[in-house]
Design a protein around this motif. Structure first.
Motif, PDB file in Angstrom:
ATOM      1  N   ARG A  79       0.784  -1.119  -0.172  1.00 38.51           N
ATOM      2  CA  ARG A  79       0.418   0.437   0.211  1.00 38.51           C
ATOM      3  C   ARG A  79       0.761   1.163  -0.583  1.00 38.51           C
ATOM      4  N   VAL A  80       2.204   1.179   0.385  1.00 41.47           N
ATOM      5  CA  VAL A  80       2.817   2.099   0.018  1.00 41.47           C
ATOM      6  C   VAL A  80       3.602   2.950  -1.271  1.00 41.47           C
ATOM      7  N   THR A  81       3.184   3.748  -1.520  1.00 45.30           N
ATOM      8  CA  THR A  81       3.447   4.119  -2.866  1.00 45.30           C
ATOM      9  C   THR A  81       5.122   4.797  -2.752  1.00 45.30           C
ATOM     10  N   GLU A  82       5.317   4.705  -4.028  1.00 47.39           N
ATOM     11  CA  GLU A  82       7.292   5.234  -4.084  1.00 47.39           C
ATOM     12  C   GLU A  82       7.077   6.198  -3.608  1.00 47.39           C
ATOM     13  N   GLU A  83       6.495   7.163  -3.847  1.00 44.82           N
ATOM     14  CA  GLU A  83       6.731   8.074  -3.602  1.00 44.82           C
ATOM     15  C   GLU A  83       6.403   8.737  -1.797  1.00 44.82           C
ATOM     16  N   GLN A  84       5.829   8.361  -1.277  1.00 48.29           N
ATOM     17  CA  GLN A  84       5.423   7.416   0.510  1.00 48.29           C
ATOM     18  C   GLN A  84       6.666   6.761   0.637  1.00 48.29           C
ATOM     19  N   ALA A  85       7.687   6.453   0.054  1.00 46.28           N
ATOM     20  CA  ALA A  85       8.838   5.384   0.114  1.00 46.28           C
ATOM     21  C   ALA A  85       9.218   6.237   0.991  1.00 46.28           C
ATOM     22  N   TYR A  86       9.624   7.127  -0.315  1.00 43.88           N
ATOM     23  CA  TYR A  86      10.617   8.703  -0.311  1.00 43.88           C
ATOM     24  C   TYR A  86      10.687   9.532   0.706  1.00 43.88           C
ATOM     25  N   MET A  87       9.527   9.547   1.029  1.00 48.48           N
ATOM     26  CA  MET A  87       9.370  10.172   1.979  1.00 48.48           C
ATOM     27  C   MET A  87       9.789   9.999   3.371  1.00 48.48           C
ATOM     28  N   LEU A  88       9.182   8.566   3.716  1.00 44.51           N
ATOM     29  CA  LEU A  88       9.530   7.866   4.811  1.00 44.51           C
ATOM     30  C   LEU A  88      11.424   7.875   5.092  1.00 44.51           C
ATOM     31  N   VAL A  89      11.875   7.679   4.371  1.00 46.56           N
ATOM     32  CA  VAL A  89      13.482   7.245   4.082  1.00 46.56           C
ATOM     33  C   VAL A  89      14.405   8.870   4.649  1.00 46.56           C
ATOM     34  N   ALA A  90      13.094  10.238   3.398  1.00 42.83           N
ATOM     35  CA  ALA A  90      13.210  11.380   4.925  1.00 42.83           C
ATOM     36  C   ALA A  90      12.762  11.699   5.777  1.00 42.83           C
ATOM     37  N   TYR A  91      12.393  10.778   6.166  1.00 42.73           N
ATOM     38  CA  TYR A  91      12.004  11.074   7.783  1.00 42.73           C
ATOM     39  C   TYR A  91      13.009  10.449   8.780  1.00 42.73           C
ATOM     40  N   LEU A  92      13.317   9.187   7.826  1.00 33.82           N
ATOM     41  CA  LEU A  92      14.134   8.400   8.799  1.00 33.82           C
ATOM     42  C   LEU A  92      15.247   9.623   8.767  1.00 33.82           C
TER      43      LEU A  92
END
Lengths: 257, 536
Positions: free
Chosen positions: A92-105
């Motif tokens: 359910r995580v989109t690629e854009e969300q995945a990179y947002m997550l990376v940025a957050y981490l």
């Protein structure tokens, strides 16, 4: 800047955004970080914990992974999981969300908020002694049931949130922890944790840890009140607050081993 | 106890400040009528309330007080507990609910989502136990939970049995001193039954005793080949306790496979028995087997009723037992001695007892290729629903089936006859039309003389019943049936005094309690709990 330069600049920006999501990790905005934080709570915190440190040797909050990963590799792991490990794919995580997550981490790892390092043993001593926390809270069967049970508090609250609760206990009260006070027809004042109320009745756990139920028509007054949780902003040093937070951050009853 | 004195005690109890911890003495006490502290009120299981505010003179005025609708489509089989105005019950399969016993409003809910588990007859639960501020519940996925009665917080969660091995738990636990006891269901699915004791504080196992003896143990020879390993003999209903004898008692379930005994030759001990265990060690002190080598699924998991009364001219510790096999018994509960037994319904599988109390089989009354009509039905004269004994009237009250039967076919599930085919569903929650003729099974509530085991009176329920009964010092017997009626009967005569149509099948037993001096009668029907009291 002439119009040609403006157009080129815009094109460059569009190209960066549309062709290279990985650049979010280096060029994130505040909205990206908020989106990443939201995605972290929705998809990651359930297993990794609010601080990201519940799984084995992994501490997401400090960017300690099983091995050094690039942004692209982390985003891939988020979306596809790691085969033959408990880390599942998250379709359910989109690629854009995945990179947002990376940025957050990444932002968590770079954070240096100057927080004091707490001592768990001192925190526990304070909790069980001068802090009188057991008068209202329970940990693994010891203490009171009046306030929230803290046995698993570190599974749902980050260290930052715990600190805020100690300093500003009224700033965020979960609905299940709201307090209520009534005055009965014989003048008795009763306050405690609200369990249920409707148009005609109210149910609460009073300060004697007794389940009480009242007909509103029989009460002189009734209504919400503030929990008796005192702020530790006064009377306690910053180091003592840090110690308490350190102790509370160890409370993970029921966490996956 | 007289009405006024009961009300005074009730008022004193309710006006106490602070939550009263339930002591074991409270549970044992026979004078704690405002509360209901174990499955059948106390550990003698007489299911007799000393409350008399509701009595034969005013029961016709009973009014609905409140209804609590369970968020569940499972059968509602639990009997609530009541402690100082707080009512605790179970929303099937395994959610614990705390309600204001006076208004029905919710204090808290504890949700347990069981792991996948297979049960024979629904994901049901029959109730809770309490000690101190701790509630105990067995779960269909084989766990025993301790829950804080004030907050609804989990205290501990112990695995009793492996749900993947087809074990489950549907019975109410029982507390004695510092131990909480629980047994395991799954007897129809080929488990090896057992009961175990756990530390009330920690959940640590104290003892565990199998109901099928292992190699080298007495009774092991009653199973052919390896059939003992999957022979059933589950414990899935409430037990009893005698403090002086220091014995805990449970009835055991059928041997497995249920309807085909060819692979398990022998008596199949301790299936279909009552077993007395040392309360401290779990050692089996005695047993009495009601149905040796059962092929009719005659579980003996009825709730033991303990009575101290005269027998043959002297005061004796007795146990009354209306069994699924259609026979009623009086046993000495200290020694297990068979004192008296006889059919209480139409029975054709046995012809009397030998000198030891063993039933004498009727020739040919076994499953056959062409089918043999055996009475009573596989579901029995009674199934698991609790009975009641009134010390005031010295009568034993039983809600059961009469004139039931079923076709036993070798190697197959028995085939019900005619419209009784419908009865093979075990206590569905839905009402359905009743079409039996006069020669087919019907439901009755009867009062039995505990000396002779003869019926003193009968109330015809019409439809069959899965519900239990309650008796009170108000000289009333309460009960209900599959048609959804809840009735109040004169305890002396069986005369109908009051009835209410609850719109859902009664699958549980009534109970009574008091709050602020007001007596309530509670009964579950359909998927809801109903309470009644006199108008104010």
């Amino acid at each position: 800047m002439n119009s040609l330069q403006t157009c080129l600049s815009l094109l460059v920006v569009l190209l960066v955004v549309t062709t290279s999501p990985s650049s979010l990790a280096q060029h994130e905005t505040g909205a990206d970080l908020l989106g990443g934080e939201r995605a972290f709570r929705d998809y990651c915190a359930n297993c990794h914990g609010p601080d990201g440190d519940l799984i084995g040797q992994v501490d997401l909050g400090h960017n300690n992974f099983r091995q050094p990963y690039s942004d692209e590799e982390i985003a891939g792991i988020i979306m596809n999981g790691i085969p033959n490990t408990p880390m599942p794919p998250t379709p359910r995580v989109t690629e854009e969300q995945a990179y947002m997550l990376v940025a957050y981490l990444r932002s968590l790892g770079e954070r240096d908020d100057g927080a004091l390092s707490g001592n768990v043993a001192r925190g526990q001593t304070l909790y069980e002694g001068r802090g009188k926390c057991m008068d209202c809270h329970m940990i693994n069967g010891r203490g009171s049931v009046l306030g929230p049970d803290l046995s698993s508090i570190a599974l749902v609250r980050s260290a930052k949130e715990l600190e805020q609760s100690l300093l500003e206990p009224d700033s965020e009260v979960q609905p299940g922890n709201r307090f209520y006070s009534v005055q009965t027809s014989n003048g008795e004042m009763v306050s405690g944790r609200l369990l249920n109320h409707d148009a005609f009745t109210v149910q609460m756990l009073d300060s004697n840890e007794t389940l009480r139920s009242f007909e509103k028509s029989q009460l002189i007054s009734f209504g919400f009140s503030n929990p008796d949780m005192p702020s530790l902003a006064t009377g306690y040093t910053q180091q003592e607050i840090a110690d308490l937070v350190a102790y509370l951050s160890t409370l993970r009853r029921g966490a996956a081993q | 106890m007289k009405k006024n004195s009961v009300l005074l005690i009730v008022a004193l109890l309710i006006s106490k400040a602070g939550f009263s911890q339930v002591s074991f003495d409270d549970i044992l006490s026979a004078d704690n009528d405002a509360n209901w502290l174990s499955y059948s009120q106390n550990l003698f299981n007489q299911r007799h309330s000393g409350l008399d505010q509701v009595n034969t003179g005013n029961v016709a005025e009973l009014e609905l007080q409140w209804v609590w609708q369970a968020r569940s489509l499972e059968k509602f089989e639990a009997t609530p507990l009541v402690v100082d105005g707080v009512l605790y019950t179970v929303q099937a399969p395994n959610d614990v609910i705390a309600l204001d016993a006076g208004t029905g409003r919710i204090f808290w809910t504890y949700n347990h989502e069981p792991a996948p588990a297979r049960t024979c007859c629904g994901r049901v639960n029959r109730g809770l136990a309490i000690l101190g501020n701790t509630l105990f519940m067995g779960t269909v996925d084989g766990r025993l939970l301790a829950i804080d009665a004030r907050s609804g917080n989990l205290i501990w969660n112990t695995e009793v049995a492996d749900a993947d091995a087809l074990y489950s738990i549907t019975m109410p636990p029982m507390v004695v001193e510092d131990k909480v006891y629980i047994g395991t269901a799954g007897g129809d699915l080929g488990i090896r039954g057992y009961v175990a004791a756990y530390d009330v504080t920690t959940g640590a196992e104290i003892w565990k005793t199998y109901t099928i003896p292992g190699p080298g143990e007495p009774g092991h020879e009653s199973w052919s080949a390896d059939s003992w390993q999957t022979g059933g003999a589950a414990i899935w209903n409430a037990g009893a306790y005698d403090q002086e004898a220091n014995l805990v008692y449970w009835g055991t379930g059928n041997p497995a496979p249920d309807w085909d005994g060819r692979s398990r030759l022998g008596d199949n001990l301790y299936s279909d028995s009552v077993v007395a265990f040392d309360a401290d060690t779990g050692e089996i002190k005695w047993h009495y087997q009601f149905t040796p080598h059962d092929e009719m699924d005659y579980d003996s998991t009825q709730v033991p009723v303990l009575v101290d009364r005269q027998w043959d001219g002297r005061l004796r510790k007795l146990m009354l037992w209306a069994n699924r096999n259609g026979l009623m018994y009086v046993l000495d509960r200290v020694t297990g001695e068979f004192l008296h037994g006889k059919p209480y319904v139409n029975v054709n599988w046995m012809n009397g007892f030998d000198e030891s109390g063993r039933p004498i089989r009727a020739p040919g009354m076994v499953p056959s290729v062409e089918g043999t009509l055996i009475r009573p039905h596989v579901h029995g004269a009674i199934n698991w629903a609790p009975t009641a004994y009134s010390p005031k009237h010295d009568l034993y009250y039983v809600a059961h089936w009469e004139d039931s039967g079923i076709l036993a076919i070798e190697g197959q599930f028995p085939q019900a006859l005619g419209v009784n085919r419908r009865q093979t569903t075990m206590g569905d929650v839905a009402l359905e039309p009743f079409l039996n003729n006069n020669e087919e099974a019907r439901g009755v509530i009867r009062a039995y003389d505990p000396d002779t085991l003869d019926a003193v009176w009968e109330f015809d329920l019409g439809n069959i019943t899965w519900g239990g009964v309650l008796t009170t010092d108000g000289d009333i017997v309460f009960g209900g049936g599959k048609d959804g009626y809840f009735v109040a009967l004169d305890a002396s005569s069986g005369e109908l005094l009051w009835k209410a149509n609850l719109g859902g099948q009664v699958n549980a037993a009534p109970m009574s309690y008091a709050v602020n001096g007001k007596q309530y009668i509670a009964i579950a029907a359909g998927t809801a709990l109903f309470t009644f009291a006199l108008p104010e």
